[in-house]
Design a protein around this motif. Sequence first.
Motif, short mmCIF file in Angstrom:
data_model
loop_
_atom_site.label_atom_id
_atom_site.label_comp_id
_atom_site.label_asym_id
_atom_site.label_seq_id
_atom_site.Cartn_x
_atom_site.Cartn_y
_atom_site.Cartn_z
N GLU A 29 39.54 47.97 31.95
CA GLU A 29 39.61 46.89 32.94
C GLU A 29 41.04 46.55 33.32
OE1 GLU A 29 35.50 44.43 31.96
OE2 GLU A 29 37.35 43.89 30.91
N ARG A 76 36.57 52.82 37.83
CA ARG A 76 37.48 51.98 38.61
C ARG A 76 38.20 52.79 39.69
NH1 ARG A 76 38.89 46.99 36.88
NH2 ARG A 76 41.04 47.24 37.59
N ARG A 79 35.81 53.22 42.56
CA ARG A 79 35.71 51.97 43.31
C ARG A 79 36.91 51.79 44.23
NH1 ARG A 79 33.39 47.96 38.61
NH2 ARG A 79 31.20 48.55 38.87
N GLY A 80 38.08 52.24 43.79
CA GLY A 80 39.25 52.17 44.64
C GLY A 80 39.09 53.05 45.87
N ASP A 100 34.52 51.28 47.32
CA ASP A 100 34.33 49.85 47.54
C ASP A 100 34.33 49.17 46.18
OD1 ASP A 100 32.29 47.40 47.74
OD2 ASP A 100 33.16 47.73 49.74
N THR A 101 34.87 47.98 46.09
CA THR A 101 34.95 47.27 44.81
C THR A 101 33.56 46.95 44.24
OG1 THR A 101 35.14 45.16 45.98
CG2 THR A 101 37.19 46.27 45.33
N ARG A 102 32.54 46.98 45.08
CA ARG A 102 31.18 46.69 44.62
C ARG A 102 30.41 47.95 44.25
NH1 ARG A 102 29.64 43.55 49.96
NH2 ARG A 102 30.83 45.38 50.68
N TRP A 103 31.02 49.11 44.42
CA TRP A 103 30.33 50.38 44.16
C TRP A 103 29.95 50.50 42.69
CZ3 TRP A 103 31.43 54.51 40.95
CH2 TRP A 103 30.68 55.70 41.17
#
Length: 340
Positions: free
Chosen positions: A72, A148, A151-152, A155-158
């Motif tokens: 994280e 992560r 997602r970059g 999409d941050t919600r992927w």
Amino acid sequence: MRPLVRTAALNGYVELSRSLGVDPHALMKRVGLDTADLAVQDRWISGPAAVQLLELSATASHHDDFGLRMAELRRFSNLGPISLVVREEPDVRSALGLLLRHEHMYNELLHTRLSERNGLATLKVDLQLGDTMPARQATELAVGAFTRILRGFLDTRWQPLSVWFAHGAPADPGRYRRLFGPGLEFDREFNGMVFYADDLDAPNAMADPQLRNYARQYFDAIAAAPRDTSVVDRVRELIEALLPTGRCSIEQVARSLGVDRRTVHRHLAHSDETFSSLLNATRMRLAEQVVASPRRSLTEISDLLGFSSLSAFSRWFREQFGCSPRAWRKQKGEQGPGRG
């Protein structure tokens, strides 16, 4: 030689450990590392030592999600120079493909494979340690980091369709489900994730087409270097990292490489080098760079080069350069920046 990882693999380790009531200095010392090693992200350290450190930290902190907490804290820049070109690739497929082809540039432990079948993409993550040892935390860190990264790109919600781990479930899966989503399973056949193959064709959300050629030119110059770093290069880099700690010895270097001192001596001998010759050459190179600058005191430079005292440094310097460090500094100052 055992595989190495960039110190960036432990980005955030000190801060996370302290927040969980763990002494990072003591645990790093147990595995032959030092918090000073983490000051520069492009240093290389023993991969198995880093893996063992994460396992010890999870036990000491009583948090079996320690590796996931590390994930994280990941930044895209932790990948090193390759991040500059990967972020400019036009789509996820080319960006991820480049990242996997050149993973040796940021982590020699990782062996990641991407396959596609029936509209699904499978990303399998293996750690090649060379020895049988617990690696739950490092595995979860790697899978979390790839999540992560994707997602970059997207999409941050992927979220992936499913995330599998070969090891058993943790006592509290809450943090895992928040990061990976509902498709989380343990005690499965491999470590990794499954997602829609169409995601690979999505435009890379981070890309700037105008920067791609510049990034490629920069990266090609780096990637053209030989893939296998020689033992001499590894020892030289470890010497430079260990000098300021006051613990630069053949024993410490051997421990960082995961071998005994005789193995180090044997490999160096094949290149007509010794540990002492590399230590001296590294000190001379660093001394030429820093002594001329008045921004550092000679006492600071003595510490930087791993000497026990300023007098010991001064004696060594006179033997190597034929004058005292003060005289050298004065001479360089009189020559000026553009002369001699």
